[in-house]
Design an enzyme around this catalytic site. Structure first.
Site, PDB file in Angstrom:
ATOM      1  N   GLU A 123       2.265   1.531  -3.189  1.00 49.97           N
ATOM      2  CA  GLU A 123       0.607   2.360  -4.300  1.00 49.97           C
ATOM      3  C   GLU A 123       0.427   4.028  -4.107  1.00 49.97           C
ATOM      4  OE1 GLU A 123      -2.642  -0.049  -4.508  1.00 49.97           O
ATOM      5  OE2 GLU A 123      -3.833   1.652  -3.856  1.00 49.97           O
TER       6      GLU A 123
ATOM      7  N   ARG B 295       0.359  -1.152   0.013  1.00 51.72           N
ATOM      8  CA  ARG B 295       0.375  -0.101   0.451  1.00 51.72           C
ATOM      9  C   ARG B 295       0.809   1.207   0.584  1.00 51.72           C
ATOM     10  NH1 ARG B 295      -2.664  -4.049  -0.404  1.00 51.72           N
ATOM     11  NH2 ARG B 295      -4.508  -4.293   0.082  1.00 51.72           N
TER      12      ARG B 295
ATOM     13  N   SER C 109      14.945  14.734   1.397  1.00 55.61           N
ATOM     14  CA  SER C 109      16.012  13.610   1.778  1.00 55.61           C
ATOM     15  C   SER C 109      15.743  12.399   2.627  1.00 55.61           C
ATOM     16  CB  SER C 109      17.153  14.398   2.859  1.00 55.61           C
ATOM     17  OG  SER C 109      18.411  13.284   3.654  1.00 55.61           O
TER      18      SER C 109
END
Lengths: 146, 146, 146, 146, 146, 146, 146, 146, 146, 146
Positions: free
Chosen positions: A90, A87, A113
């Site tokens: 995604e 997830r 960063s």
């Protein structure tokens, strides 16, 4: 002692101790996300917290030494399969360009960063179902011309 | 009008308007991350905010219609190459297992939803260099037995 | 005990017992698909059914403990090669866009959860050849704006 | 007329007609999943329903002809990225071995056909959130010796 | 006994026996291609031929049991590298579309089953160099509408 | 004229002519599999059959010339997705090692040529369902020492 | 004895003997490239040279037997990383189309066999730096129509 | 003029001229393999031969200029599919380690340059079938310590 | 002794000795980058420095022998994941075309050798944060015509 | 104007101007590597140098605007194929672990930034063949605990 053996040793000791990551990290004096990542072999600890962790879990100096070694950060799945981790992958795929737009607007051309970086994971209680809150905080690094 | 044409039309109108994502989203009454993701074709808008956006940017109804269409969320790089987006991919690789440990401890076996989900991107001013703060907030979904 | 050792232990005990997945799951009080997935290391069990399963198969507490551990769901073939599993992958490839159209029409923009989810596998007797009936039942999760 | 042009033509006509997939398929006399898959270019129609569909949507004979052409079923993402489709891929990854165990127990060594196959998608109303119910029905094909 | 151990045990016994695949399969009463595939772990045998094979090669019941287990058909090279096997992969690449055209013309829209399937491998003697003749025979499965 | 344009031109002319591949190849005097593969751009024709084919379909000399050009045999899917073609790929995966064993036993160490090669596709009528019969015939090429 | 064990055994014996590949292959009566490839498990030897090689290196009959076994030619890097081997891969990438043009012009449509094939590697002394000369010699195999 | 347009222009002019690569390269005064590779966009020519080639084929100065441009050597298939080119890839896979052994023995630790490199392709007439002879000649580059 | 065992042996001895790579390489008389790469198995040493290194670290002759063996340079991650190494990969992706332009302008068509090559890594002290300075020095190899 | 159109426009203007990258960058007042990377679309310029570049090459304001846009840094080859760029990829593969060791020893656990980064490319004249000298200079970023 390899990082892998170190992780297995720590996980076994943690289980025996009955302590959770939150409790351990409070005793060691570090954030729970950072401490956990070090125990999983993805970050190194300074000598003091490494020794402290070993003291908390009753582990010897070879574990502390392994915790202080600089890790080679490797992962073996280009696309992660575990649903929790996928997830997050995604989210990067769906929102990556969006994040680039917003960061560009707020900061100029540059990146967040992943090294000068920290992360917190919190639980937000909610009657409609509790929520996971992940906060990433990374230094903005502007591209420079030369 | 495809989502791709929609995005190009919106980007051109946004540039002409001189408005930023923050300003536009305030006028539309949505968060800037969500609104931007819809304009980039990765989310759909409800009719009202879609029409409102078109009003703000002086665009016609075909753009509003395209904004309301349900997107097929595709990305073409399995590993993203842009440094800003790659750093987020790296965070998933380095901290994925750690997040799983911490979420498991705090919530039990389950995941953070990427659908019942919101994200904010903020600027934290800091004399040592400003910092990007990304906050993800997703509903915890427990695995159920049946 | 790792999940892998757990699976091997259970498979050996199941064979000796002469019981099938249906029979075991009835005794444990869970659906056979869910119970099997837990035994294969792809789901975790609550303490009660874990202990019950070990009782049914004559296994000790370390197996129960392994069954309760939260699994890291990993599979090693991006495209599965076993014909039975590949056919399911093929169904996703052939009908994925179609499912998206139909779900969009019936529910709006969103997904079927794979977490708040159950599955049944039944045998439909048919003189022209018996048929496999797989029923997936997942909560609809609508995309939300924020 | 290629399958791609056919799909675009049908989608535009469908939108103008204001009809949904359910309504169209009822008029044509086929299931909505199958009809949609043919309109998306993943299955071919027999002459009669192809002509009927064109009548319903006011399309000419070249569309009917394209619907009758045998498709080359190609998809371009080995791992699908759209969340709705990915969840199905994930189900195959998480439950593939489990399905193999259960089918093996109930039917013997063999597979579920993806050709002699049908699928239904239903909405199950539920106060805790409606649920998507996908039912796959495929002929069991036993491996034969020779 | 895993399928892998089974294969190694059979190969060693076959070597000691001095028998070839043709000779063994005649004694067992199955085709040599099918029998070989079962010994290599890619198909399962019914109890009778499994026992018969073990009798022929002087192997015990654990081998027969392993032969009867339903295999998980996995191969590890997406593109095979052995020249003999690669040439077959190449034939699929070069002639795949052609086979689709010819099968479509002769049978209609559908596929050749790889499950209700048999294969023979023969030697055709030829003064210009002997020839390998591979005959595949699979049931035609028509796509059905629903 | 590229091979791609050639194929499109031939397909259109074939459709207008109402002739099938079998009928065309009989008129041209070549096997239907080979002729089809040349029309799809995967083999070259000699001048005489190339001209003959153009005569049969009423095409001009540029098509004949394109048919005679030596093709660069490229395919774009490492793992084919169309079910008909995938099943052949699956056969190579499941039976590749078996074919190697049988060919080794019958011929010695070597391969079946995919160049000095022919293929036929036949329909075997069968009350339980017609069957596709694919016969591959390739010269055995022994590995030589030097 | 597997091919891998065979190679390790031969390499150790070769080192002890102080002999190079040239010297060994002269004693065995085969070319050094072919003999080396057999010792590395990529070709099989006939009984006579296999026995001769074992005699030269003082190895027993199991090594000879392993040398005679038909190898399954597998390599694990799709793109080789060792610089010496990569340069050859690069030559194929840069000059592949060129070789196809030149072979097409000189021989017609066909390929260079990699089976009826030999290779020599020579050292060309040169004051500006010695040169590696690799000569590949493969039978031309014309595509045939059928 | 891009390299791609250059190649198409040269190929058309070559066809009209009726000249082969051998004949053209003799007139230009370069080897046919090198000249062909430059015409296919994989090498650059010096001004004199570039102009000469254009003179031979009746092409204008923009083609000469494109021939002199430094190419970006890209190929799009990691594993080539054309049988002629694949066989060369296979040779690298099968004999790569062997070549490394032999070069190591004859020259020491180092590589064969693919830059300070030439290649010839010859036809060896043979009653049992003509043979393709490819000779690669590259400078040996020793690894140096520093 | 394999290269892998050699590396582990050296790393353990280095740790016991308390010496760093700089100190060791000074004693051996080689640059620290080159010496380290040899100890990690990516380069070979000449006999003298190999023996010297073993003397410095108190290791026996089998280690020296392993250091002199010609390595097969393999890496297992096509895209490296460790952040330090990934950044270098990123530099190649972002600046590759740029380097090609500049080298082409300064030297003509050719490459920088990675074989006749050396590298230094230095620390540049800087009040705003120290800087890593990597200097690569490789022979220019011009493409030659033939 | 897209970055791609911008690059083509600049390349054409640069060619007409007869100026090299060194000369242009001197006039603009930036390093040649950085300026070239911006012209190739891999970095953005500030308004002043963007305008200056357009003045030098006689280009209009749309080019300046495109130069100032924040680029999405994408490259399309995971493993680069051009020999010059591949050699750099190879250096990362061969020396990546070595660089990690040396940087770790000199700086501690951290990375070299690829953002706060500059690069120079110089020509070192040498009678044995000129040498390319690439100097990378990046800020050391230490991993921090939190």
């Amino acid at each position: 002692m390899t990082k892998l053996e170190m992780t297995e040793t720590i996980m076994a000791a943690k289980k025996s101790s009955g302590l959770g990551w939150e409790a351990i990290s409070e005793k060691v004096g570090l954030g729970s996300v950072f401490l956990t990542s070090a125990c999983l072999g993805m970050n190194s600890l300074k000598p003091e917290p490494a020794d402290k962790l070993c003291e908390v879990l009753g582990l010897d100096a070879t574990v502390s030494e392994a915790l202080q070694a600089f890790p080679n950060k490797k992962w073996d799945q280009i696309v992660p399969t575990d649903p929790l981790i996928y997830r997050l992958y995604e989210v990067v795929g769906v929102y990556g360009e969006t994040i680039k737009e917003i960061v560009g607007e707020k900061f100029g051309d540059g990146i967040m960063s992943a090294i000068d970086f920290s992360m917190d994971i919190d639980k937000e209680e909610n009657p409609a179902g509790d929520r996971v809150v992940i906060t990433m905080n990374g230094k903005f690094l502007p591209y420079k011309s030369w």
